[in-house]
Write a protein that holds these residues in place. Structure first.
Motif, PDB file in Angstrom:
ATOM      1  N   ALA A   1       4.490  -5.558  -0.355  1.00  0.00           N
ATOM      2  CA  ALA A   1       3.144  -4.837  -0.763  1.00  0.00           C
ATOM      3  C   ALA A   1       2.729  -3.620  -0.210  1.00  0.00           C
ATOM      4  N   GLY A   2       2.844  -3.881   1.367  1.00  0.00           N
ATOM      5  CA  GLY A   2       2.280  -2.728   2.094  1.00  0.00           C
ATOM      6  C   GLY A   2       3.234  -1.549   2.236  1.00  0.00           C
ATOM      7  N   PHE A   3       4.631  -1.929   1.996  1.00  0.00           N
ATOM      8  CA  PHE A   3       5.631  -0.774   1.793  1.00  0.00           C
ATOM      9  C   PHE A   3       5.316  -0.078   0.593  1.00  0.00           C
ATOM     10  N   CYS A   4       5.077  -0.705  -0.492  1.00  0.00           N
ATOM     11  CA  CYS A   4       4.800  -0.206  -1.740  1.00  0.00           C
ATOM     12  C   CYS A   4       3.693   0.740  -1.674  1.00  0.00           C
ATOM     13  N   LYS A   5       2.531   0.382  -0.808  1.00  0.00           N
ATOM     14  CA  LYS A   5       1.314   1.399  -0.736  1.00  0.00           C
ATOM     15  C   LYS A   5       1.860   2.714   0.126  1.00  0.00           C
ATOM     16  N   ILE A   6       2.716   2.429   0.971  1.00  0.00           N
ATOM     17  CA  ILE A   6       3.405   3.421   1.644  1.00  0.00           C
ATOM     18  C   ILE A   6       4.112   4.356   0.974  1.00  0.00           C
ATOM     19  N   PHE A   7       4.698   3.927   0.027  1.00  0.00           N
ATOM     20  CA  PHE A   7       5.642   4.779  -0.919  1.00  0.00           C
ATOM     21  C   PHE A   7       4.604   5.343  -2.182  1.00  0.00           C
ATOM     22  N   GLY A   8       3.551   5.027  -2.043  1.00  0.00           N
ATOM     23  CA  GLY A   8       2.731   5.899  -3.142  1.00  0.00           C
ATOM     24  C   GLY A   8       2.240   4.958  -4.139  1.00  0.00           C
ATOM     25  N   GLY A   9       2.378   3.666  -4.158  1.00  0.00           N
ATOM     26  CA  GLY A   9       2.180   2.838  -5.296  1.00  0.00           C
ATOM     27  C   GLY A   9       0.486   2.649  -5.169  1.00  0.00           C
ATOM     28  N   ASP A  10      -0.194   2.263  -6.254  1.00  0.00           N
ATOM     29  CA  ASP A  10      -1.572   1.810  -6.224  1.00  0.00           C
ATOM     30  C   ASP A  10      -1.733   0.481  -6.206  1.00  0.00           C
ATOM     31  N   TYR A  11      -2.902  -0.067  -6.279  1.00  0.00           N
ATOM     32  CA  TYR A  11      -3.210  -1.544  -6.127  1.00  0.00           C
ATOM     33  C   TYR A  11      -2.392  -2.603  -7.174  1.00  0.00           C
ATOM     34  N   SER A  12      -2.358  -2.126  -8.367  1.00  0.00           N
ATOM     35  CA  SER A  12      -1.475  -2.761  -9.403  1.00  0.00           C
ATOM     36  C   SER A  12       0.003  -2.523  -8.791  1.00  0.00           C
ATOM     37  N   ASN A  13       0.764  -1.599  -8.489  1.00  0.00           N
ATOM     38  CA  ASN A  13       1.888  -1.641  -7.997  1.00  0.00           C
ATOM     39  C   ASN A  13       2.121  -2.363  -6.912  1.00  0.00           C
ATOM     40  N   MET A  14       1.072  -2.488  -5.820  1.00  0.00           N
ATOM     41  CA  MET A  14       1.372  -3.491  -4.969  1.00  0.00           C
ATOM     42  C   MET A  14       1.368  -4.808  -5.204  1.00  0.00           C
ATOM     43  N   LEU A  15       0.379  -5.225  -6.098  1.00  0.00           N
ATOM     44  CA  LEU A  15       0.475  -6.525  -6.583  1.00  0.00           C
ATOM     45  C   LEU A  15       1.926  -7.038  -7.339  1.00  0.00           C
ATOM     46  N   MET A  16       2.383  -6.102  -7.936  1.00  0.00           N
ATOM     47  CA  MET A  16       3.691  -6.426  -8.711  1.00  0.00           C
ATOM     48  C   MET A  16       4.861  -6.307  -7.464  1.00  0.00           C
ATOM     49  N   ALA A  17       4.806  -5.503  -6.454  1.00  0.00           N
ATOM     50  CA  ALA A  17       5.492  -5.697  -5.297  1.00  0.00           C
ATOM     51  C   ALA A  17       5.772  -7.000  -4.633  1.00  0.00           C
ATOM     52  N   PHE A  18       4.413  -7.502  -4.679  1.00  0.00           N
ATOM     53  CA  PHE A  18       3.812  -8.708  -3.803  1.00  0.00           C
ATOM     54  C   PHE A  18       4.670  -9.702  -4.675  1.00  0.00           C
TER      55      PHE A  18
END
Length: 259
Positions: free
Chosen positions: A134-151
Motif C-alpha cells: 500500500a505504501g508503494f502504491c502511494k509513492i506511485f501516485g495512488g489515493d487512499y482507495s488505491n492503497m486499500l486495493m493494493a493492500f
C-alpha cells in the motif's frame, strides 16, 4: 585407534561446517559471507577449510592444522527461504567464537539455537508486506482507495503464493499463481473504478514477488569472481521475474477479454 579418533573428530567438524554453510545458503546469504563464516569457524576448530559453493550443493574439505589429515564431504542444499535473522545470528556467533575461543560443543549449541529461531507469525508477515504494498502504491501516485486495493491485492496474492509453497508446488508455479491472483484483484478494482489511479494499484500489486535478494547476490558473486553461482542466481532471479510477468499477462488478457 588414535587415527580413527582423529578422522571421526574431523568428520564431526566437517559436518558442523557444512550445516552452518547450508543454513546460510538456504537463508540467501551471499557466497562471500558463506565463505567468511566458514573460515572463521574453521579457524576456531583449528582447521583450514576449502569449499566449493554452488546453488544446490556445497563441497567442503577440512584439514586439521596439527595432524594434517583431511576430510571431504558434499551436502545438498534444500529450498531457499530468505531469513536475514539467521544470517546475522551466525555471523555474530562466528565472531564470538573467535573472541571467546569456543569449542565444538559450544558452537553446536549456538547453531542449534539459531535453527530454532522462531519466525514471525504468518498473519504478521501478510499484514506487514501488504502495508508495504500500500505504501508503494502511494509513492506511485495512488489515493487512499488505491492503497486499500493494493493492500488487499498484496495480501491475497502473498497468501496464495505461501499456500502453494506449503503444498509443495514448484516455486516458479507458486510465484506465477501469486502474481496472477494479486494482479487479478487489482484489475477487479480497476473494473469497478475504485480510486483515481487504478494503474498504481495494478503496478504495485506484484512488487512483493520481485526477487531483489537473488539479483543483488548474483551481481555480488560475479563481482567477487564467482561466476558460476552468480549466473545460477541471476538465472533464478530472471525466471522468477518471468513467472511474475506471465502472471500479470494472464490476468491482463482475461481482463481485456471481458471488458
Amino acid at each position: 585407534l588414535m587415527y580413527m579418533d582423529e578422522i571421526n573428530s574431523l568428520k564431526e567438524k566437517t559436518d558442523l561446517i557444512l550445516e552452518i554453510s547450508s543454513l546460510l545458503m538456504v537463508s540467501e546469504a551471499s557466497t562471500a559471507r558463506v565463505n567468511s563464516n566458514i573460515e572463521r569457524f574453521s579457524s576456531v576448530l583449528n582447521c583450514e577449510a576449502s569449499s566449493f559453493v554452488s546453488h544446490k550443493s556445497i563441497v567442503t574439505t577440512l584439514s586439521d592444522k596439527n595432524s594434517k589429515e583431511t576430510f571431504t564431504k558434499v551436502v545438498n542444499i534444500p529450498g531457499h527461504q530468505i531469513n536475514f535473522q539467521i544470517i546475522a545470528s551466525i555471523s555474530k556467533a562466528s565472531w564470538s567464537a573467535i573472541e571467546d575461543g569456543w569449542d565444538i560443543g559450544r558452537i553446536k549449541s549456538e547453531i542449534d539455537n539459531v535453527k530454532n529461531i522462531v519466525r514471525y507469525p504468518r498473519i504478521v508477515v501478510l499484514l506487514a508486506v501488504s502495508i508495504a504494498g500500500a505504501g508503494f502504491c502511494k509513492i506511485f501516485g495512488g489515493d487512499y482507495s488505491n492503497m486499500l486495493m493494493a493492500f488487499v491485492s498484496t495480501f491475497i496474492g502473498l497468501f496464495i503464493a505461501q499456500s502453494s509453497h506449503k503444498k509443495g508446488f514448484n516455486h516458479y508455479i507458486g510465484v506465477y499463481l501469486g502474481a496472477f491472483t494479486a494482479s487479478s484483484v487489482a484489475y477487479i478494482s480497476a473494473y469497478y473504478r475504485i480510486g483515481m489511479s487504478p494503474e498504481a494499484t495494478i503496478s504495485t500489486s506484484v512488487l512483493f514477488l520481485i526477487p531483489g535478494v537473488a539479483l543483488i547476490n548474483s551481481f555480488s558473486d560475479m563481482l567477487d569472481n564467482r561466476f558460476l553461482i552468480g549466473m545460477a542466481r541471476l538465472v533464478n532471479g530472471l525466471v522468477i521475474t518471468s513467472a511474475i510477468a506471465f502472471g500479470v499477462f494472464s490476468s491482463t488478457l482475461i481482463y481485456n477479454l471481458f471488458v
